[in-house]
Scaffold this motif. Structure first.
Motif, mmCIF file in Angstrom:
data_model
loop_
_atom_site.group_PDB
_atom_site.id
_atom_site.type_symbol
_atom_site.label_atom_id
_atom_site.label_comp_id
_atom_site.label_asym_id
_atom_site.label_seq_id
_atom_site.Cartn_x
_atom_site.Cartn_y
_atom_site.Cartn_z
ATOM 1 N N SER A 52 0.822 -0.996 0.041
ATOM 2 C CA SER A 52 0.374 -0.349 0.025
ATOM 3 C C SER A 52 0.816 1.054 -0.404
ATOM 4 O O SER A 52 2.205 1.267 -0.153
ATOM 5 N N GLY A 53 0.360 2.572 -0.032
ATOM 6 C CA GLY A 53 1.245 3.381 0.159
ATOM 7 C C GLY A 53 0.984 4.864 -0.658
ATOM 8 O O GLY A 53 -0.527 5.243 -1.194
ATOM 9 N N PHE A 54 0.816 5.613 -0.444
ATOM 10 C CA PHE A 54 0.839 7.557 -1.145
ATOM 11 C C PHE A 54 0.695 6.684 -2.320
ATOM 12 O O PHE A 54 1.707 7.239 -3.063
ATOM 13 N N PRO A 55 -0.324 7.222 -3.485
ATOM 14 C CA PRO A 55 -0.168 7.077 -4.559
ATOM 15 C C PRO A 55 -0.054 8.665 -5.343
ATOM 16 O O PRO A 55 0.181 10.007 -4.092
ATOM 17 N N PRO A 56 -0.120 8.680 -6.097
ATOM 18 C CA PRO A 56 0.587 10.181 -6.669
ATOM 19 C C PRO A 56 -0.096 11.672 -6.431
ATOM 20 O O PRO A 56 -1.324 11.277 -6.732
ATOM 21 N N HIS A 57 0.707 12.535 -5.712
ATOM 22 C CA HIS A 57 -0.166 13.770 -5.345
ATOM 23 C C HIS A 57 1.039 14.776 -5.569
ATOM 24 O O HIS A 57 2.369 14.235 -5.654
ATOM 25 N N PRO A 58 0.461 16.041 -5.589
ATOM 26 C CA PRO A 58 1.799 17.212 -5.970
ATOM 27 C C PRO A 58 2.118 17.918 -4.699
ATOM 28 O O PRO A 58 1.479 17.769 -3.534
ATOM 29 N N HIS A 59 3.342 18.617 -4.934
ATOM 30 C CA HIS A 59 3.495 19.401 -3.949
ATOM 31 C C HIS A 59 4.468 20.149 -4.365
ATOM 32 O O HIS A 59 4.875 20.414 -5.225
ATOM 33 N N ALA A 60 3.929 21.449 -3.562
ATOM 34 C CA ALA A 60 5.728 22.572 -3.601
ATOM 35 C C ALA A 60 5.771 23.806 -2.729
ATOM 36 O O ALA A 60 5.169 23.595 -1.623
ATOM 37 N N TYR A 67 12.490 9.680 7.146
ATOM 38 C CA TYR A 67 14.056 8.823 7.799
ATOM 39 C C TYR A 67 12.697 7.789 8.140
ATOM 40 O O TYR A 67 11.406 6.792 8.664
ATOM 41 N N VAL A 68 13.435 6.767 7.784
ATOM 42 C CA VAL A 68 12.638 5.030 7.509
ATOM 43 C C VAL A 68 13.182 3.518 8.985
ATOM 44 O O VAL A 68 14.600 3.864 9.339
ATOM 45 N N ARG A 69 12.141 4.099 9.397
ATOM 46 C CA ARG A 69 12.432 3.381 10.551
ATOM 47 C C ARG A 69 12.977 1.763 10.500
ATOM 48 O O ARG A 69 13.675 0.972 11.293
ATOM 49 N N LYS A 70 11.832 1.124 9.960
ATOM 50 C CA LYS A 70 11.123 -0.260 9.697
ATOM 51 C C LYS A 70 11.456 -0.395 8.092
ATOM 52 O O LYS A 70 9.859 0.345 7.516
ATOM 53 N N GLY A 71 11.655 -1.639 7.699
ATOM 54 C CA GLY A 71 11.326 -1.759 6.373
ATOM 55 C C GLY A 71 11.587 -0.308 4.945
ATOM 56 O O GLY A 71 12.726 -0.835 4.955
ATOM 57 N N ALA A 72 11.073 -0.325 3.642
ATOM 58 C CA ALA A 72 11.785 0.209 3.005
ATOM 59 C C ALA A 72 10.538 1.075 2.549
ATOM 60 O O ALA A 72 9.330 0.754 2.661
ATOM 61 N N ILE A 73 10.726 2.119 1.695
ATOM 62 C CA ILE A 73 9.990 3.390 1.041
ATOM 63 C C ILE A 73 10.310 2.961 0.044
ATOM 64 O O ILE A 73 11.201 2.989 -0.595
ATOM 65 N N THR A 74 9.996 2.791 -1.808
ATOM 66 C CA THR A 74 9.960 2.982 -3.121
ATOM 67 C C THR A 74 9.204 5.090 -3.492
ATOM 68 O O THR A 74 7.948 4.607 -3.351
ATOM 69 N N HIS A 75 9.975 4.855 -4.063
ATOM 70 C CA HIS A 75 9.426 6.322 -4.780
ATOM 71 C C HIS A 75 9.807 6.302 -6.476
ATOM 72 O O HIS A 75 10.644 5.800 -6.456
ATOM 73 N N LYS A 76 8.603 7.422 -6.560
ATOM 74 C CA LYS A 76 8.108 6.866 -7.887
ATOM 75 C C LYS A 76 8.159 9.007 -8.285
ATOM 76 O O LYS A 76 7.036 9.735 -7.164
ATOM 77 N N ASP A 77 8.369 9.732 -9.388
ATOM 78 C CA ASP A 77 7.943 10.923 -8.969
ATOM 79 C C ASP A 77 7.992 11.201 -10.476
ATOM 80 O O ASP A 77 8.583 11.328 -11.523
ATOM 81 N N SER A 78 7.701 12.493 -10.907
ATOM 82 C CA SER A 78 7.313 13.318 -11.938
ATOM 83 C C SER A 78 7.990 13.652 -12.558
ATOM 84 O O SER A 78 8.215 13.642 -14.276
ATOM 85 N N VAL A 92 15.139 12.270 0.954
ATOM 86 C CA VAL A 92 14.957 13.970 0.506
ATOM 87 C C VAL A 92 14.397 14.304 -0.731
ATOM 88 O O VAL A 92 14.560 13.578 -1.813
ATOM 89 N N MET A 93 13.028 15.239 -0.733
ATOM 90 C CA MET A 93 12.882 15.714 -1.734
ATOM 91 C C MET A 93 12.790 17.364 -1.470
ATOM 92 O O MET A 93 11.909 18.041 -1.180
ATOM 93 N N SER A 94 13.027 18.543 -2.120
ATOM 94 C CA SER A 94 12.776 19.509 -2.471
ATOM 95 C C SER A 94 11.936 19.780 -3.391
ATOM 96 O O SER A 94 11.806 19.497 -4.802
ATOM 97 N N ALA A 95 10.914 20.135 -3.221
ATOM 98 C CA ALA A 95 9.411 20.117 -3.957
ATOM 99 C C ALA A 95 9.284 21.385 -4.929
ATOM 100 O O ALA A 95 8.493 21.341 -6.225
ATOM 101 N N GLY A 96 9.851 22.438 -4.568
ATOM 102 C CA GLY A 96 10.290 23.827 -4.846
ATOM 103 C C GLY A 96 9.223 24.179 -5.848
ATOM 104 O O GLY A 96 8.177 24.304 -5.436
ATOM 105 N N SER A 97 9.547 24.383 -7.481
ATOM 106 C CA SER A 97 7.699 25.306 -8.143
ATOM 107 C C SER A 97 7.024 24.268 -7.988
ATOM 108 O O SER A 97 6.265 24.477 -8.964
ATOM 109 N N GLY A 98 7.236 22.939 -8.113
ATOM 110 C CA GLY A 98 5.851 21.703 -7.788
ATOM 111 C C GLY A 98 6.808 20.642 -8.531
ATOM 112 O O GLY A 98 7.441 20.160 -9.626
ATOM 113 N N ILE A 99 6.038 19.562 -7.907
ATOM 114 C CA ILE A 99 6.054 18.136 -8.332
ATOM 115 C C ILE A 99 5.667 16.939 -7.924
ATOM 116 O O ILE A 99 4.657 17.229 -7.101
ATOM 117 N N ARG A 100 5.013 16.491 -8.560
ATOM 118 C CA ARG A 100 4.110 14.431 -8.005
ATOM 119 C C ARG A 100 4.879 13.915 -8.062
ATOM 120 O O ARG A 100 5.643 13.525 -8.605
#
Length: 232
Positions: A52-60, A67-78, A92-100
């Motif tokens: 499960s996890g967070f589906p694509p969504h925007p930030h700016a 910081y992962v404490r147990k398990g692992a997280i898989t990242h994909k971006d625009s 780390v992710m610098s959202a800057g002017s906008g990223i999904r």
């Protein structure tokens, strides 16, 4: 001043696939007196169910440290970045002017992590992402810088803000010192274990909001894994 934010009194939400506790106001948890600590805006303690996890969504205009404490997280971006960050490591992710982006737990076990958002020094700019392993042996008995907005911290992941994110691993009875300007806003959470900060006891996943302290002496009451943000 050292103010304790007990884990069992934090705001939170249970979405089934996600169990979250919020050290500061976030989503449906809103406390106008608890909107952040200096330029630290969000500290979420997340438990993400397998597959499960967070589906694509925007930030700016936000610096987002995971910081992962147990398990692992898989990242994909625009931007086309993809990566898997394991327990003890940091992205780390610098959202800057906008990223999904999307963050998924593709592991057979629950993934637990701290999600930390820090306001950037300037708005806009090209978004970016990065990840790096940080072996726990390297931070045994001391703090090391995991992410930083300061050029001198060349071994840390870069973020675009006047802040550092640090980690330490202390065995029971060990102590570590941390020196900071008394005007800074420090926020420390034991990912595990229990500690004393200048004589004040902090339990696992409690938060300690610290300001006006010229120096910290941190002693482990149990084997402890620590994450500290030093923010403006």
């Amino acid at each position: 001043m050292i103010e304790i934010r007990p884990f069992n009194k934090l705001g939170g939400a249970d979405h089934g696939w996600l169990k979250a506790r919020h050290h500061f106001s976030f989503a449906e948890y809103h406390d106008p007196k608890n909107m952040g600590w200096g330029n630290l805006r969000v500290w979420n303690d997340d438990e993400i169910a397998p597959n499960s996890g967070f589906p694509p969504h925007p930030h700016a205009d936000m610096e987002i440290v995971t910081y992962v404490r147990k398990g692992a997280i898989t990242h994909k971006d625009s931007l086309g970045n993809e990566g898997r960050t394991e327990a003890g490591d940091v992205q780390v992710m610098s959202a800057g002017s906008g990223i999904r982006h999307a963050e998924y737990n593709l592991e057979p076990e629950t993934t637990t992590l701290f999600q930390i958002w820090i306001l950037p020094t300037r708005k806009g700019g090209q978004p970016g992402w990065g990840a790096k392993p940080f072996p726990k042996g390297d931070r045994s008995g001391r703090f090391i810088t995991l992410a930083s907005g300061f050029e001198a911290d060349q071994d840390a992941l870069p973020i675009r803000t006047d802040a550092r994110v640090l980690g330490a691993a202390l065995k029971q009875g060990e102590s570590a010192d941390y020196a900071a300007d008394a005007g800074r806003h420090l926020y420390l959470v034991p990912a595990s274990g229990a500690i004393e900060i200048n004589g004040v006891r902090i339990g696992a996943r409690d938060g300690a909001a610290i300001t006006g302290e010229a120096g910290l002496k941190i002693t482990a009451l149990e084997d402890s894994e620590l994450v500290l943000v030093d923010a403006a």
